[in-house]
Design an enzyme around this catalytic site. Structure first.
Site, PDB file in Angstrom:
ATOM      1  N   ASP A   1      -6.156  26.186 -29.158  1.00  0.00           N
ATOM      2  CA  ASP A   1      -4.635  26.191 -29.805  1.00  0.00           C
ATOM      3  C   ASP A   1      -3.453  26.865 -28.838  1.00  0.00           C
ATOM      4  O   ASP A   1      -3.764  27.958 -28.438  1.00  0.00           O
ATOM      5  CB  ASP A   1      -4.625  27.367 -31.020  1.00  0.00           C
TER       6      ASP A   1
ATOM      7  N   HIS B   1       2.393  21.781 -36.592  1.00  0.00           N
ATOM      8  CA  HIS B   1       1.612  22.282 -35.340  1.00  0.00           C
ATOM      9  C   HIS B   1       0.784  21.378 -34.887  1.00  0.00           C
ATOM     10  O   HIS B   1       0.542  20.360 -35.292  1.00  0.00           O
ATOM     11  CB  HIS B   1       1.048  23.562 -35.912  1.00  0.00           C
TER      12      HIS B   1
ATOM     13  N   CYS C   1       4.501  23.427 -28.695  1.00  0.00           N
ATOM     14  CA  CYS C   1       3.000  23.222 -28.888  1.00  0.00           C
ATOM     15  C   CYS C   1       2.676  21.786 -28.520  1.00  0.00           C
ATOM     16  O   CYS C   1       1.678  21.435 -27.968  1.00  0.00           O
ATOM     17  CB  CYS C   1       2.484  23.375 -30.251  1.00  0.00           C
TER      18      CYS C   1
END
Length: 460
Positions: free
Chosen positions: A394, A373, A241
């Site tokens: 996201d 995250h 991520c």
């Protein structure tokens, strides 16, 4: 638990059992089980039994050693008092005592006293516990290494190949597609550029069109310009991520002429292994030595997670003026962070009153990190009731979902997929990395030196 075969007492460890045998059973004066003879030692007792009682035969039995109601003769061990049903069993039992005695003598060959021997046994037990604790700590450390991608299981390339092989084995990918995607990936890695297979462009433009329509409850909307959405692929699922968010930041920066000089050596979005090498280059320049040591100065070829500090180091090494803001605790009820929302609103607009309803600003998007995250803030809504709503890309959201906003014929073209209200962000801590200008070469050197004793700015 261990049970003493002589008296049935429960003991926890072998050293405790040894001490128990020495103190409870081997310190008694041994007696012959077949006659009243008392021996000064076990060797003398064995000699007496062999000479005085060579063959099993009738033995004197105490009046009390009769099985109630049967008259059966019973034999009592003179060492521990155990009652046996026949002479042969008793003989074997006494032999066991003698063997244990010789075993204990073997332990105490150094001539140690009972107290010293007990201390030696305790030390051995403590050492064994220390070794066990060290083993558990080592296993826990290895587990954390695997969790954060710091083991030797390979990086983006290895995970991509293994994932595609599994897809073929499960019948979800044809062998021909596997070979084509493998060739495309190898070419992408060779040139250090992203293959674009997880990119969705035009999302910001679609949001602008959406907000320009009559939306009764929206007062103002501020958006970053030209941010492409990147989502995780088979090669970085579960750990990529941070790298995908950097790609989102860079996609906007490359469209802004203000940053042309800083990014003159970057014409295309780099792939994840290339980004890893770029962060390593920043470390070599001297940025964030403490963070570099955490990764053993190596990211390329690993599945290591990165966070706000690595993004800051990379952006600063490119002469981009940025800062880390640490929202280290909730500032609202129920664990919320209204101060974070207010800071983002201030970042995008210094004048909130009047003006155009939808503003596509030159502000780059914002990197936002929380435990486990990270995501990318691309804008903010201010509603007529004064509540705020972040617009967030996201990398965990697949392109199929993102592209729904691009389809004008879709039944649901609202940006609810990207909306995050105050009640949606309730992690204990958040860090953001915000870009606001360009550094001179001297300013870059100063930032590099400062990063060696770096602490993030904290919002009280």
């Amino acid at each position: 638990m261990l049970l003493c075969e002589l008296c049935g007492q429960a003991l926890r460890t072998e050293p405790e059992m040894r001490r128990h045998l020495l103190r409870a059973h081997l310190e008694r004066e041994p007696r012959c089980p077949l006659c009243p003879f008392s021996a000064p030692g076990y060797d003398e007792l064995r000699g007496h039994v062999d000479s005085a009682h060579p063959e099993p035969g009738p033995a004197p039995v105490l009046a009390s050693a009769l099985a109630p109601g049967t008259g059966q003769q019973l034999y009592e061990c003179p060492i521990c008092g155990l009652v046996c049903a026949n002479y042969q069993i008793l003989q074997e039992h006494v032999d066991l005592h003698l063997e244990e005695h010789h075993f204990s003598q073997g332990i105490n060959v150094s001539g140690l006293s009972d107290l010293e021997l007990a201390q030696q046994l305790q030390n051995e037990e403590d050492k064994q516990q220390e070794l066990e604790e060290a083993r558990r700590e080592r296993e826990e450390f290895q587990k954390l290494q695997r969790q954060y991608g710091l083991d030797s299981s390979g990086g983006y390339k290895q995970q991509s190949l293994k994932s595609m092989e599994r897809e073929v084995a499960r019948g979800r990918m044809q062998p021909s597609e596997y070979h084509k995607r493998k060739a495309d990936m190898m070419e992408s890695l060779a040139f250090g550029v992203d293959d674009g297979k997880t990119k969705t462009s035009g999302v910001i433009e679609a949001l602008c069109r959406y907000y320009q329509n009559e939306i009764k409850d929206i007062k103002h909307v501020w958006l970053s310009t030209g941010v492409d959405h990147f989502h995780s692929s088979l090669g970085d699922r579960g750990w990529g991520c941070g790298y995908r968010n950097f790609q989102m930041l860079l996609s906007s920066l490359l469209k802004n002429d203000m940053y042309n000089d800083c990014l003159k050596d970057i014409t295309l979005i780099p792939c994840i292994p290339k980004i890893q090498s770029m962060i390593e280059d920043a470390w070599k320049e001297g940025f964030d030595p403490q963070g570099a040591s955490h990764f053993s100065n190596r990211l390329h070829g690993t599945k290591a997670w990165i966070g706000a500090c690595e993004i800051y180091s990379l952006l600063t090494s490119l002469r981009l003026k940025c800062q880390i803001i640490d929202f280290h605790k909730p500032t609202g009820p129920l664990g919320t962070h209204p101060r974070l929302f207010e800071w983002v609103l201030s970042y995008y607009s210094s004048n909130r009153e009047g003006g155009t309803k939808v503003v596509c600003t030159p502000k780059p998007p914002i990197y936002i990190q929380h435990q486990g995250h990270s995501r990318t803030i691309v804008g903010i809504e201010e509603r007529k009731n004064r509540t705020l709503c972040l617009l967030i890309f996201d990398p965990g959201c697949p392109s199929q979902e993102v592209q729904k906003l691009l389809k004008q014929s879709s039944d649901d073209t609202s940006p609810k997929l990207f909306r995050k209200f105050v009640g949606s962000l309730k992690n204990k801590q958040y860090q953001i990395v915000a870009i606001d200008g360009v550094l001179s070469p001297d300013e870059k050197v100063a930032r590099c030196q400062a990063s060696q004793v770096f602490t993030a700015e904290r919002i009280p």
